[in-house]
Design a protein around this motif. Structure first.
Motif, PDB file in Angstrom:
ATOM      1  N   SER A  85       0.829  -1.214   0.000  1.00 44.81           N
ATOM      2  CA  SER A  85       0.000   0.000   0.000  1.00 44.81           C
ATOM      3  C   SER A  85       0.860   1.259   0.000  1.00 44.81           C
ATOM      4  N   LEU A  86       1.800   1.296  -0.912  1.00 47.82           N
ATOM      5  CA  LEU A  86       2.716   2.433  -0.986  1.00 47.82           C
ATOM      6  C   LEU A  86       1.958   3.731  -1.241  1.00 47.82           C
ATOM      7  N   ASN A  87       2.414   4.798  -0.613  1.00 39.61           N
ATOM      8  CA  ASN A  87       1.883   6.129  -0.878  1.00 39.61           C
ATOM      9  C   ASN A  87       3.043   7.092  -1.124  1.00 39.61           C
ATOM     10  N   THR A  88       2.703   8.285  -1.542  1.00 40.12           N
ATOM     11  CA  THR A  88       3.742   9.233  -1.958  1.00 40.12           C
ATOM     12  C   THR A  88       4.681   9.587  -0.812  1.00 40.12           C
ATOM     13  N   GLU A  89       4.220   9.476   0.412  1.00 38.23           N
ATOM     14  CA  GLU A  89       5.078   9.781   1.554  1.00 38.23           C
ATOM     15  C   GLU A  89       6.150   8.721   1.788  1.00 38.23           C
ATOM     16  N   ASP A  90       6.034   7.606   1.099  1.00 36.44           N
ATOM     17  CA  ASP A  90       7.063   6.561   1.202  1.00 36.44           C
ATOM     18  C   ASP A  90       8.222   6.812   0.247  1.00 36.44           C
ATOM     19  N   THR A  91       8.116   7.816  -0.611  1.00 34.49           N
ATOM     20  CA  THR A  91       9.200   8.153  -1.526  1.00 34.49           C
ATOM     21  C   THR A  91      10.443   8.544  -0.743  1.00 34.49           C
ATOM     22  N   ALA A  92      11.519   7.789  -0.949  1.00 32.49           N
ATOM     23  CA  ALA A  92      12.748   8.015  -0.196  1.00 32.49           C
ATOM     24  C   ALA A  92      13.820   7.057  -0.696  1.00 32.49           C
ATOM     25  N   ALA A  93      15.045   7.323  -0.297  1.00 33.22           N
ATOM     26  CA  ALA A  93      16.109   6.340  -0.444  1.00 33.22           C
ATOM     27  C   ALA A  93      16.071   5.445   0.784  1.00 33.22           C
ATOM     28  N   TYR A  94      16.085   4.142   0.570  1.00 34.35           N
ATOM     29  CA  TYR A  94      16.005   3.173   1.662  1.00 34.35           C
ATOM     30  C   TYR A  94      17.377   2.543   1.864  1.00 34.35           C
ATOM     31  N   TYR A  95      17.808   2.532   3.120  1.00 27.44           N
ATOM     32  CA  TYR A  95      19.144   2.078   3.476  1.00 27.44           C
ATOM     33  C   TYR A  95      19.088   0.892   4.434  1.00 27.44           C
ATOM     34  N   CYS A  96      19.958  -0.054   4.179  1.00 27.62           N
ATOM     35  CA  CYS A  96      20.152  -1.200   5.050  1.00 27.62           C
ATOM     36  C   CYS A  96      21.243  -0.844   6.071  1.00 27.62           C
ATOM     37  N   ASN A  97      21.096  -1.339   7.276  1.00 25.17           N
ATOM     38  CA  ASN A  97      22.064  -1.034   8.338  1.00 25.17           C
ATOM     39  C   ASN A  97      22.344  -2.281   9.164  1.00 25.17           C
ATOM     40  N   ARG A  98      23.600  -2.499   9.454  1.00 28.48           N
ATOM     41  CA  ARG A  98      23.976  -3.569  10.367  1.00 28.48           C
ATOM     42  C   ARG A  98      23.908  -3.046  11.785  1.00 28.48           C
ATOM     43  N   ALA A  99      23.053  -3.647  12.571  1.00 31.68           N
ATOM     44  CA  ALA A  99      22.838  -3.174  13.932  1.00 31.68           C
ATOM     45  C   ALA A  99      23.770  -3.912  14.902  1.00 31.68           C
ATOM     46  N   GLN A 100      23.245  -4.274  16.051  1.00 29.39           N
ATOM     47  CA  GLN A 100      24.112  -4.769  17.128  1.00 29.39           C
ATOM     48  C   GLN A 100      24.374  -6.265  17.032  1.00 29.39           C
ATOM     49  N   PRO A 101      25.555  -6.709  17.433  1.00 32.53           N
ATOM     50  CA  PRO A 101      25.821  -8.146  17.465  1.00 32.53           C
ATOM     51  C   PRO A 101      24.970  -8.833  18.528  1.00 32.53           C
ATOM     52  N   PHE A 102      24.391  -9.927  18.148  1.00 29.23           N
ATOM     53  CA  PHE A 102      23.511 -10.700  19.040  1.00 29.23           C
ATOM     54  C   PHE A 102      22.449  -9.805  19.660  1.00 29.23           C
ATOM     55  N   GLY A 103      22.003  -8.821  18.855  1.00 27.83           N
ATOM     56  CA  GLY A 103      21.088  -7.831  19.386  1.00 27.83           C
ATOM     57  C   GLY A 103      19.636  -8.110  19.070  1.00 27.83           C
ATOM     58  N   ALA A 104      18.780  -7.485  19.879  1.00 25.62           N
ATOM     59  CA  ALA A 104      17.350  -7.487  19.595  1.00 25.62           C
ATOM     60  C   ALA A 104      17.064  -6.437  18.529  1.00 25.62           C
ATOM     61  N   ALA A 105      15.860  -6.437  18.027  1.00 25.73           N
ATOM     62  CA  ALA A 105      15.451  -5.394  17.097  1.00 25.73           C
ATOM     63  C   ALA A 105      15.568  -4.046  17.799  1.00 25.73           C
ATOM     64  N   SER A 106      16.128  -3.075  17.104  1.00 25.44           N
ATOM     65  CA  SER A 106      16.431  -1.804  17.759  1.00 25.44           C
ATOM     66  C   SER A 106      16.379  -0.654  16.777  1.00 25.44           C
ATOM     67  N   MET A 107      16.029   0.517  17.282  1.00 27.24           N
ATOM     68  CA  MET A 107      16.030   1.725  16.473  1.00 27.24           C
ATOM     69  C   MET A 107      17.422   2.336  16.355  1.00 27.24           C
ATOM     70  N   THR A 108      18.358   1.853  17.137  1.00 27.06           N
ATOM     71  CA  THR A 108      19.707   2.420  17.151  1.00 27.06           C
ATOM     72  C   THR A 108      20.528   1.849  16.006  1.00 27.06           C
ATOM     73  N   PRO A 109      21.024   2.710  15.114  1.00 32.07           N
ATOM     74  CA  PRO A 109      21.803   2.184  13.995  1.00 32.07           C
ATOM     75  C   PRO A 109      23.220   1.826  14.396  1.00 32.07           C
ATOM     76  N   GLY A 110      23.786   0.879  13.650  1.00 38.51           N
ATOM     77  CA  GLY A 110      25.195   0.573  13.779  1.00 38.51           C
ATOM     78  C   GLY A 110      25.991   1.400  12.787  1.00 38.51           C
ATOM     79  N   PRO A 111      27.291   1.194  12.691  1.00 37.12           N
ATOM     80  CA  PRO A 111      28.143   2.053  11.872  1.00 37.12           C
ATOM     81  C   PRO A 111      28.183   1.725  10.384  1.00 37.12           C
TER      82      PRO A 111
END
Length: 123
Positions: A85-111
């Motif tokens: 159900s994409l809408n115009t507000e979803d227009t963006a560049a989407y980036y993959c990020n490696r988060a924490q080792p052995f981590g839970a799902a988190s909003m904090t990005p890794g490097p």
């Protein structure tokens, strides 16, 4: 070295769907939580979704709940983001990020970030 390569973006009409992929290499993928972020023109990069290293838990931004689904295939060293159900507000560049080792799902990005894949929603 750590590499994250996104793919699957493109031009889609409102109401359509896309599945983004992020192929990882250079590290033990199954040991890391993974996340997706996005950045729209003129805006800051924002968290979209995250999945624990085990794949047993996920976390979503409020704007992503109900339409976005994050998943991973540790056998393929790949994390996915299904967007419905994409809408115009979803227009963006989407980036993959490696988060924490052995981590839970988190909003904090890794490097480590991928180069991004562009999603444009337009009629």
């Amino acid at each position: 070295q750590v590499q994250l390569v996104e793919s699957g973006g493109g031009l889609v009409q409102p109401g359509g769907s896309l599945m983004l992929s992020c192929a990882a290499s250079g590290f033990i993928f199954s040991n890391y939580a993974m996340s997706w972020f996005r950045q729209a023109p003129g805006k800051e990069r924002e968290f979209v979704a995250s999945i624990a290293f085990s794949g047993t838990s996920t976390r979503y931004a409020d704007s992503a709940k109900g339409r976005f689904t994050i998943s991973r295939d540790n056998a393929k060293d790949t994390v996915y983001l299904q967007i419905d159900s994409l809408n115009t507000e979803d227009t963006a560049a989407y980036y993959c990020n490696r988060a924490q080792p052995f981590g839970a799902a988190s909003m904090t990005p890794g490097p480590y970030w991928g180069q991004g894949t562009q999603v444009t929603v337009s009629s």
